[in-house]
Design a protein around this motif. Structure first.
Motif, PDB file in Angstrom:
ATOM      1  N   MET A  36     -42.494 -24.272 -54.236  1.00  0.00           N
ATOM      2  CA  MET A  36     -43.538 -23.255 -54.077  1.00  0.00           C
ATOM      3  C   MET A  36     -44.787 -23.690 -54.840  1.00  0.00           C
ATOM      4  SD  MET A  36     -43.490 -19.215 -55.181  1.00  0.00           S
ATOM      5  CE  MET A  36     -42.463 -18.708 -53.817  1.00  0.00           C
ATOM      6  N   ASP A  37     -45.972 -23.656 -54.208  1.00  0.00           N
ATOM      7  CA  ASP A  37     -47.176 -24.067 -54.912  1.00  0.00           C
ATOM      8  C   ASP A  37     -47.725 -22.901 -55.738  1.00  0.00           C
ATOM      9  OD1 ASP A  37     -48.575 -22.358 -53.223  1.00  0.00           O
ATOM     10  OD2 ASP A  37     -49.084 -23.961 -51.812  1.00  0.00           O
ATOM     11  N   SER A  38     -48.780 -23.204 -56.523  1.00  0.00           N
ATOM     12  CA  SER A  38     -49.297 -22.194 -57.445  1.00  0.00           C
ATOM     13  C   SER A  38     -49.836 -20.967 -56.732  1.00  0.00           C
ATOM     14  CB  SER A  38     -50.379 -22.811 -58.328  1.00  0.00           C
ATOM     15  OG  SER A  38     -51.426 -23.331 -57.539  1.00  0.00           O
ATOM     16  N   SER A  39     -50.380 -21.124 -55.526  1.00  0.00           N
ATOM     17  CA  SER A  39     -50.908 -19.971 -54.796  1.00  0.00           C
ATOM     18  C   SER A  39     -49.788 -19.015 -54.409  1.00  0.00           C
ATOM     19  CB  SER A  39     -51.667 -20.437 -53.546  1.00  0.00           C
ATOM     20  OG  SER A  39     -50.808 -21.131 -52.658  1.00  0.00           O
ATOM     21  N   ARG A  40     -48.615 -19.561 -54.057  1.00  0.00           N
ATOM     22  CA  ARG A  40     -47.472 -18.714 -53.728  1.00  0.00           C
ATOM     23  C   ARG A  40     -46.957 -17.989 -54.973  1.00  0.00           C
ATOM     24  NH1 ARG A  40     -44.374 -19.990 -49.344  1.00  0.00           N
ATOM     25  NH2 ARG A  40     -43.230 -18.107 -49.889  1.00  0.00           N
ATOM     26  N   VAL A  41     -46.963 -18.693 -56.092  1.00  0.00           N
ATOM     27  CA  VAL A  41     -46.535 -18.061 -57.338  1.00  0.00           C
ATOM     28  C   VAL A  41     -47.437 -16.882 -57.669  1.00  0.00           C
ATOM     29  CG1 VAL A  41     -46.284 -18.396 -59.828  1.00  0.00           C
ATOM     30  CG2 VAL A  41     -45.488 -20.160 -58.261  1.00  0.00           C
ATOM     31  N   LEU A  42     -48.747 -17.092 -57.521  1.00  0.00           N
ATOM     32  CA  LEU A  42     -49.690 -16.001 -57.789  1.00  0.00           C
ATOM     33  C   LEU A  42     -49.494 -14.841 -56.827  1.00  0.00           C
ATOM     34  CD1 LEU A  42     -52.948 -17.988 -58.594  1.00  0.00           C
ATOM     35  CD2 LEU A  42     -51.551 -16.661 -60.160  1.00  0.00           C
ATOM     36  N   ALA A  43     -49.132 -15.152 -55.574  1.00  0.00           N
ATOM     37  CA  ALA A  43     -48.887 -14.095 -54.591  1.00  0.00           C
ATOM     38  C   ALA A  43     -47.689 -13.255 -54.997  1.00  0.00           C
ATOM     39  CB  ALA A  43     -48.666 -14.715 -53.211  1.00  0.00           C
ATOM     40  N   VAL A  44     -46.618 -13.934 -55.446  1.00  0.00           N
ATOM     41  CA  VAL A  44     -45.434 -13.205 -55.913  1.00  0.00           C
ATOM     42  C   VAL A  44     -45.779 -12.375 -57.142  1.00  0.00           C
ATOM     43  CG1 VAL A  44     -43.105 -13.450 -56.835  1.00  0.00           C
ATOM     44  CG2 VAL A  44     -43.841 -14.912 -54.966  1.00  0.00           C
ATOM     45  N   GLN A  45     -46.559 -12.958 -58.048  1.00  0.00           N
ATOM     46  CA  GLN A  45     -46.963 -12.234 -59.243  1.00  0.00           C
ATOM     47  C   GLN A  45     -47.783 -10.997 -58.889  1.00  0.00           C
ATOM     48  OE1 GLN A  45     -46.301 -13.054 -62.800  1.00  0.00           O
ATOM     49  NE2 GLN A  45     -46.790 -10.880 -62.603  1.00  0.00           N
ATOM     50  N   ALA A  46     -48.650 -11.126 -57.896  1.00  0.00           N
ATOM     51  CA  ALA A  46     -49.467  -9.986 -57.456  1.00  0.00           C
ATOM     52  C   ALA A  46     -48.589  -8.876 -56.898  1.00  0.00           C
ATOM     53  CB  ALA A  46     -50.479 -10.445 -56.414  1.00  0.00           C
ATOM     54  N   ARG A  47     -47.561  -9.250 -56.119  1.00  0.00           N
ATOM     55  CA  ARG A  47     -46.627  -8.253 -55.588  1.00  0.00           C
ATOM     56  C   ARG A  47     -45.849  -7.579 -56.707  1.00  0.00           C
ATOM     57  NH1 ARG A  47     -43.316 -12.009 -51.968  1.00  0.00           N
ATOM     58  NH2 ARG A  47     -41.900 -10.217 -51.831  1.00  0.00           N
ATOM     59  N   LEU A  48     -45.490  -8.369 -57.721  1.00  0.00           N
ATOM     60  CA  LEU A  48     -44.783  -7.812 -58.869  1.00  0.00           C
ATOM     61  C   LEU A  48     -45.667  -6.829 -59.625  1.00  0.00           C
ATOM     62  CD1 LEU A  48     -42.359  -7.757 -60.791  1.00  0.00           C
ATOM     63  CD2 LEU A  48     -43.268  -9.815 -61.886  1.00  0.00           C
ATOM     64  N   ASP A  49     -46.934  -7.202 -59.836  1.00  0.00           N
ATOM     65  CA  ASP A  49     -47.874  -6.298 -60.510  1.00  0.00           C
ATOM     66  C   ASP A  49     -48.037  -4.988 -59.742  1.00  0.00           C
ATOM     67  OD1 ASP A  49     -48.275  -8.211 -62.428  1.00  0.00           O
ATOM     68  OD2 ASP A  49     -50.125  -8.991 -61.539  1.00  0.00           O
ATOM     69  N   ALA A  50     -48.128  -5.107 -58.413  1.00  0.00           N
ATOM     70  CA  ALA A  50     -48.303  -3.914 -57.580  1.00  0.00           C
ATOM     71  C   ALA A  50     -47.084  -3.008 -57.680  1.00  0.00           C
ATOM     72  CB  ALA A  50     -48.539  -4.327 -56.130  1.00  0.00           C
ATOM     73  N   SER A  84     -37.119  -3.505 -56.467  1.00  0.00           N
ATOM     74  CA  SER A  84     -38.101  -4.487 -56.009  1.00  0.00           C
ATOM     75  C   SER A  84     -38.613  -5.332 -57.165  1.00  0.00           C
ATOM     76  CB  SER A  84     -39.283  -3.780 -55.331  1.00  0.00           C
ATOM     77  OG  SER A  84     -38.870  -3.118 -54.158  1.00  0.00           O
ATOM     78  N   ILE A  85     -38.832  -4.701 -58.309  1.00  0.00           N
ATOM     79  CA  ILE A  85     -39.324  -5.416 -59.473  1.00  0.00           C
ATOM     80  C   ILE A  85     -38.325  -6.473 -59.923  1.00  0.00           C
ATOM     81  CG2 ILE A  85     -39.803  -5.158 -61.951  1.00  0.00           C
ATOM     82  CD1 ILE A  85     -41.152  -2.474 -61.247  1.00  0.00           C
ATOM     83  N   GLU A  86     -37.046  -6.115 -59.965  1.00  0.00           N
ATOM     84  CA  GLU A  86     -36.022  -7.068 -60.384  1.00  0.00           C
ATOM     85  C   GLU A  86     -35.920  -8.236 -59.400  1.00  0.00           C
ATOM     86  OE1 GLU A  86     -34.434  -7.144 -63.298  1.00  0.00           O
ATOM     87  OE2 GLU A  86     -35.773  -5.458 -63.735  1.00  0.00           O
ATOM     88  N   GLU A  87     -36.030  -7.935 -58.106  1.00  0.00           N
ATOM     89  CA  GLU A  87     -35.961  -8.996 -57.103  1.00  0.00           C
ATOM     90  C   GLU A  87     -37.155  -9.942 -57.219  1.00  0.00           C
ATOM     91  OE1 GLU A  87     -35.727  -6.838 -53.470  1.00  0.00           O
ATOM     92  OE2 GLU A  87     -33.559  -6.492 -53.617  1.00  0.00           O
ATOM     93  N   LEU A  88     -38.343  -9.376 -57.431  1.00  0.00           N
ATOM     94  CA  LEU A  88     -39.546 -10.200 -57.555  1.00  0.00           C
ATOM     95  C   LEU A  88     -39.532 -11.023 -58.842  1.00  0.00           C
ATOM     96  CD1 LEU A  88     -42.162  -7.610 -56.259  1.00  0.00           C
ATOM     97  CD2 LEU A  88     -41.588  -9.787 -55.160  1.00  0.00           C
ATOM     98  N   LYS A  89     -38.992 -10.455 -59.908  1.00  0.00           N
ATOM     99  CA  LYS A  89     -38.874 -11.198 -61.163  1.00  0.00           C
ATOM    100  C   LYS A  89     -37.943 -12.395 -60.997  1.00  0.00           C
ATOM    101  CE  LYS A  89     -38.252  -8.761 -64.935  1.00  0.00           C
ATOM    102  NZ  LYS A  89     -37.726  -7.673 -65.804  1.00  0.00           N
ATOM    103  N   ASP A  90     -36.838 -12.180 -60.272  1.00  0.00           N
ATOM    104  CA  ASP A  90     -35.909 -13.279 -60.014  1.00  0.00           C
ATOM    105  C   ASP A  90     -36.569 -14.365 -59.174  1.00  0.00           C
ATOM    106  OD1 ASP A  90     -33.926 -12.044 -61.459  1.00  0.00           O
ATOM    107  OD2 ASP A  90     -32.940 -11.145 -59.709  1.00  0.00           O
ATOM    108  N   GLU A  91     -37.328 -13.928 -58.147  1.00  0.00           N
ATOM    109  CA  GLU A  91     -38.017 -14.884 -57.278  1.00  0.00           C
ATOM    110  C   GLU A  91     -39.052 -15.680 -58.061  1.00  0.00           C
ATOM    111  OE1 GLU A  91     -40.660 -14.974 -53.133  1.00  0.00           O
ATOM    112  OE2 GLU A  91     -39.787 -13.093 -53.860  1.00  0.00           O
TER     113      GLU A  91
END
Length: 304
Positions: free
Chosen positions: A1-15, A41-48
């Motif tokens: 996963m590139d950095s843009s995907r990581v930021l996307a996951v982080q954004a979903r986690l923040d939301a 959802s938060i736990e799943e996104l944290k794991d991802e």
């Protein structure tokens, strides 16, 4: 996963975290099924996020100040980091959390700075040095509530953790939020107060007093160019103070607050000498955010 995907996951986690907090703030009226859903959802996104973060790449040498300069230089012909600031992404703003939540963060910060066994009936204001009733002390956030959470995460901090809080008398917070004054780190344990708004330093001005009243109390001239009054066991995050100071000084310069008698404070390298964080993600975040602003302006035809 590139950095843009990581930021996307982080954004979903923040939301997801924001939605959970909004639901919890409803108290007894909260929807328990929604709370459970958000928590899952938060736990799943944290794991991802944990699973893929290690594949982003190695960290670059250097510091945040250097990267900000590189970005501004690279975007000199079409846009600059100032556009990110001027388009509302990083602007002066006041606190938006509920009073109940702010009290929780304030108490956590008092314990962080002074320890669990300290007398908390009276607390020393870190700016004026005055020891006052603890109820007069507020948790002044360095990185603001309204600013992008993605940037804060890249900097390796959380919004309400004590390192993002300076304990100050309540009348100081609004001025801090509005960038009338800032804190410049000068070393591991040295943080200097700089009053940027020259009107506050006018000895004949009506706004010269921080506390007290005419003829008595502490003036802005008393606190200007002094060190924060910090306990020996803890201090705020240097990189957050450095970011606040960089933005505040830039804003003050655009307002014409500096001249030969009132010079802009110098940002030392100590402002950014914090524990390491991912510079690749920082660079990617700022580049993407600026590009998004540019794309939006182009689409709406509202360029400068």
């Amino acid at each position: 996963m590139d950095s843009s995907r990581v930021l996307a996951v982080q954004a979903r986690l923040d939301a997801a975290r924001d939605k959970l907090q909004a639901e919890l703030d409803k108290g007894a009226a909260r929807d328990k099924s929604l709370v459970t859903s958000y928590e899952k959802s938060i736990e799943e996104l944290k794991d991802e996020l944990k699973m893929h973060t290690s594949t982003v790449g190695t960290r670059e040498p250097g510091d945040l100040k250097h990267i900000l300069k590189q970005l501004m230089d690279a975007m000199q012909d079409n846009m600059s980091l100032a556009r990110l600031v001027l388009r509302g992404q990083l602007r002066p703003s006041s606190s938006s959390a509920s009073t109940k939540r702010l009290e929780h963060y304030r108490l956590a910060a008092i314990e962080y700075y002074y320890g669990s066994d300290a007398d908390k009936s009276k607390i020393r204001c870190m700016v004026t040095g005055e020891e006052v009733d603890s109820r007069e002390i507020t948790a002044g956030h360095i990185y603001r509530h309204a600013w992008p959470t993605g940037l804060l995460n890249v900097m390796g901090c959380k919004l309400h953790e004590p390192r993002n809080i300076v304990l100050m008398q309540k009348q100081l917070e609004k001025r801090f939020d509005n960038w009338d004054w800032t804190i410049v780190p000068e070393g591991p344990d040295a943080f200097r107060v700089h009053v940027l708004n020259p009107h506050l330093l006018d000895p004949k001005g009506r706004e010269q007093y921080v506390t007290g009243h005419t003829g008595k109390g502490t003036t802005w001239r008393d606190v200007n160019n002094t060190l924060l009054h910090l306990p020996p066991i803890a201090h705020p995050a240097r990189r957050l103070c450095g970011l606040h100071a960089t933005l505040a000084v830039q804003e003050a310069d655009t307002k014409g607050w500096f001249d030969e008698k009132h010079e802009a404070p110098e940002m030392s390298e100590a402002s950014w000498q914090s524990p390491s964080f991912d510079h690749l993600l920082m660079k990617k975040y700022l580049t993407d955010e600026t590009a998004n602003i540019f794309d939006a302006e182009t689409a709406s035809g509202s360029g400068d």
